[in-house]
Structure formats: C-alpha cells, structure tokens
Enzyme design. Sequence first.
Site, PDB file in Angstrom:
ATOM      1  N   ASP A  64       0.826  -1.205   0.000  1.00  0.00           N
ATOM      2  CA  ASP A  64       0.000   0.000   0.000  1.00  0.00           C
ATOM      3  C   ASP A  64       0.863   1.259   0.000  1.00  0.00           C
ATOM      4  OD1 ASP A  64      -2.352   1.412  -0.014  1.00  0.00           O
ATOM      5  OD2 ASP A  64      -2.694   1.277   2.142  1.00  0.00           O
TER       6      ASP A  64
ATOM      7  N   ASN B  17     -11.073  -2.376  -5.317  1.00  0.00           N
ATOM      8  CA  ASN B  17     -10.310  -1.377  -6.072  1.00  0.00           C
ATOM      9  C   ASN B  17     -10.980  -0.978  -7.390  1.00  0.00           C
ATOM     10  OD1 ASN B  17      -7.077  -2.649  -4.951  1.00  0.00           O
ATOM     11  ND2 ASN B  17      -8.228  -0.896  -4.191  1.00  0.00           N
TER      12      ASN B  17
END
Length: 278
Positions: free
Chosen positions: A48, A96
């Site tokens: 991330d 996502n």
Amino acid sequence: MTANEPKPKRTTPSLLRKAGTARRLARSGTGERAAGGAQCRYVAVIMDGNGRWARRRHLPVAAGHRAGAKALRRLIEHALDCDIAEITVYSFSSENWRRPAAEVEDLMELFVEQIESEVPEVQGRGVRVRFVGRRSGVSAALLARIDAAEAANPDDPRMTMYIAFNYGGRDEIVDAARALLSTVAGRAGGAAVGGPPFAIDELVTEDALRGCLYAPEMHDPELLIRTSGEERISNFLLWQLAYTELYFSAKLWPDFGPGDLDDALSAYAARARRFGGR
Ligand code: IPE
Ligand code: IPE
Ligand code: MG
C-alpha cells in the site's frame, strides 16, 4: 512497524537464513519463539502507498503503481535470498474497481505488462506464480495471459508467489462455501432418493472449507506486512490470517526495500506465538 511497537532486537538476515541457527533460537530462551523456529517461510504483503508516493512527487498515480511494481520485483529477489517459501501479494482488491476509471485502466495495462515481462523473469529465477481471486469482471485478454503465465511455471520451484488479483477475502469465503455446499447438496439429493444418509457436520468441516479456497495448498501466512502506515486488513486473506503475526511499516510501498523485509523478518523472529495455548 507500528510507531508504538518497541524495536525488536535486530537479528542479521544471514543469521535468519541459517536453518540450524533458527532451530537453536527456537530451542533457546522462552521456547515460545515464532513458529517453531526464527525463520519465517510464509509471508503475505499488502503493498500500500503507491498513490501517496506519486502525489508527494507531483507525479500521476500511474507512476506510483509503476514504482510499486519495481519494488515488488526487488522484494521477490530478496525473498528468494531469505529462503521464503511462499509470498502472497495483494495486487488488486475486489474493492479497487471503485477507483477512477482511468486509474483502473492504467492498473490493468500495468498487469498485462508485468505478466508479459516480469512474470517470465521471476519464473526463470525458480518462482511459481499463482493468481488468486475471482475471474468474473476481469477481461478475457487478461484472463488468457493469467492462464498462459500459470501454464509456464517451473517444474521444481524454489518459491511460490501468489498474486491476489480481483481478490476479496469475503468473496473467497463465499466462493468456498458455494463450492462446498454444492457437494453437500449433491449428497443430500442422493440421500433423498434412497442413497446413503449424510451428516452435515462431517461434510462441512474446517478442512473441507479450506479445501475449497482459491489455493487450498497455500500455507497460512506466518507474517503479514502492510506498508504505508495503514493498520488494517482491507479484506485480505480473511480465512488464512487467523493467527498470522501482523507487521505495519510506515514506508510507502515503492520505498519498501530489502532492508525493510529484513526488519520485518527480524520482528517476526522476536514474536511469541501461542495459538491460544501457553
Ligand atoms: C496500493 O497503493 C496499490 C493498489 C491498491 C492497487 P494505493 O494506490 O492504494 O496507494 P495509496 O493508499 O493511495 O497511497
Ligand atoms: C489494499 O489497499 C489493496 C491493495 C494493496 C491491492 P487499499 O488502498 O485498496 O486499501 P484501503 O482502501 O486503504 O483500505
Ligand atoms: Mg491504498
């Protein structure tokens, strides 16, 4: 690493790599050191921070994702050096798709490129590559590349890299429950027409459900690393992380390097795992 976590005693990576040393560490001290030995073999990573990395440099988000792909390549090389047996990386979550269409498009393009260029290279280094996630919603062109990549795996791999793509932990459990229930329903139907009786408790077990996960052979990760300072699971490996050690790094993913993996492995080696026992 979390800000409030005391820095673990640093163990050098070369030390960690030596199985004999790992066994000695396991026998010494409390006898409750990590997982029967200091060496961590099964790692999961939530990569991330690509977006923030790009924003800080006034670059488009796609540049962050490209830098993230380079960081992954670096990490795989180092994981091989550290004798990691399995690494599961979160590359695109089922959530996502909610991102701006242009970013999703760039990501899909990058995956195609990576599958065509990097995957054959890591396979050449002895890495078996397996994709885990739902196929629905993924373009036929990308699915064809995924299938071709998996078909080109080395026969005698040194390490397996599971790539979680279009992956959601809840989806995985739902899909496993569906697969398992379809076998149970078949047995129930058989029993209804005079076949052998069946006991639901015997058919729906932890082992049976695990056997229906996307990659049943995957070991539960011993260590989960998440970068970028966020301290959450974000729907990753919900089944498999039940007793995993969690390690949070403030580094943004593109900046996460071999030394950071060493730090995470050292932190793991210093953890006491009890699995509910004493
Ligand atoms: C992780 O980086 C990559 C994917 C989720 C595909 P992010 O893009 O989430 O980076 P941040 O969290 O916005 O910094
Ligand atoms: C998790 O990161 C998914 C991947 C790294 C692929 P996100 O950036 O999507 O997670 P949240 O939204 O911060 O929880
Ligand atoms: Mg993020």
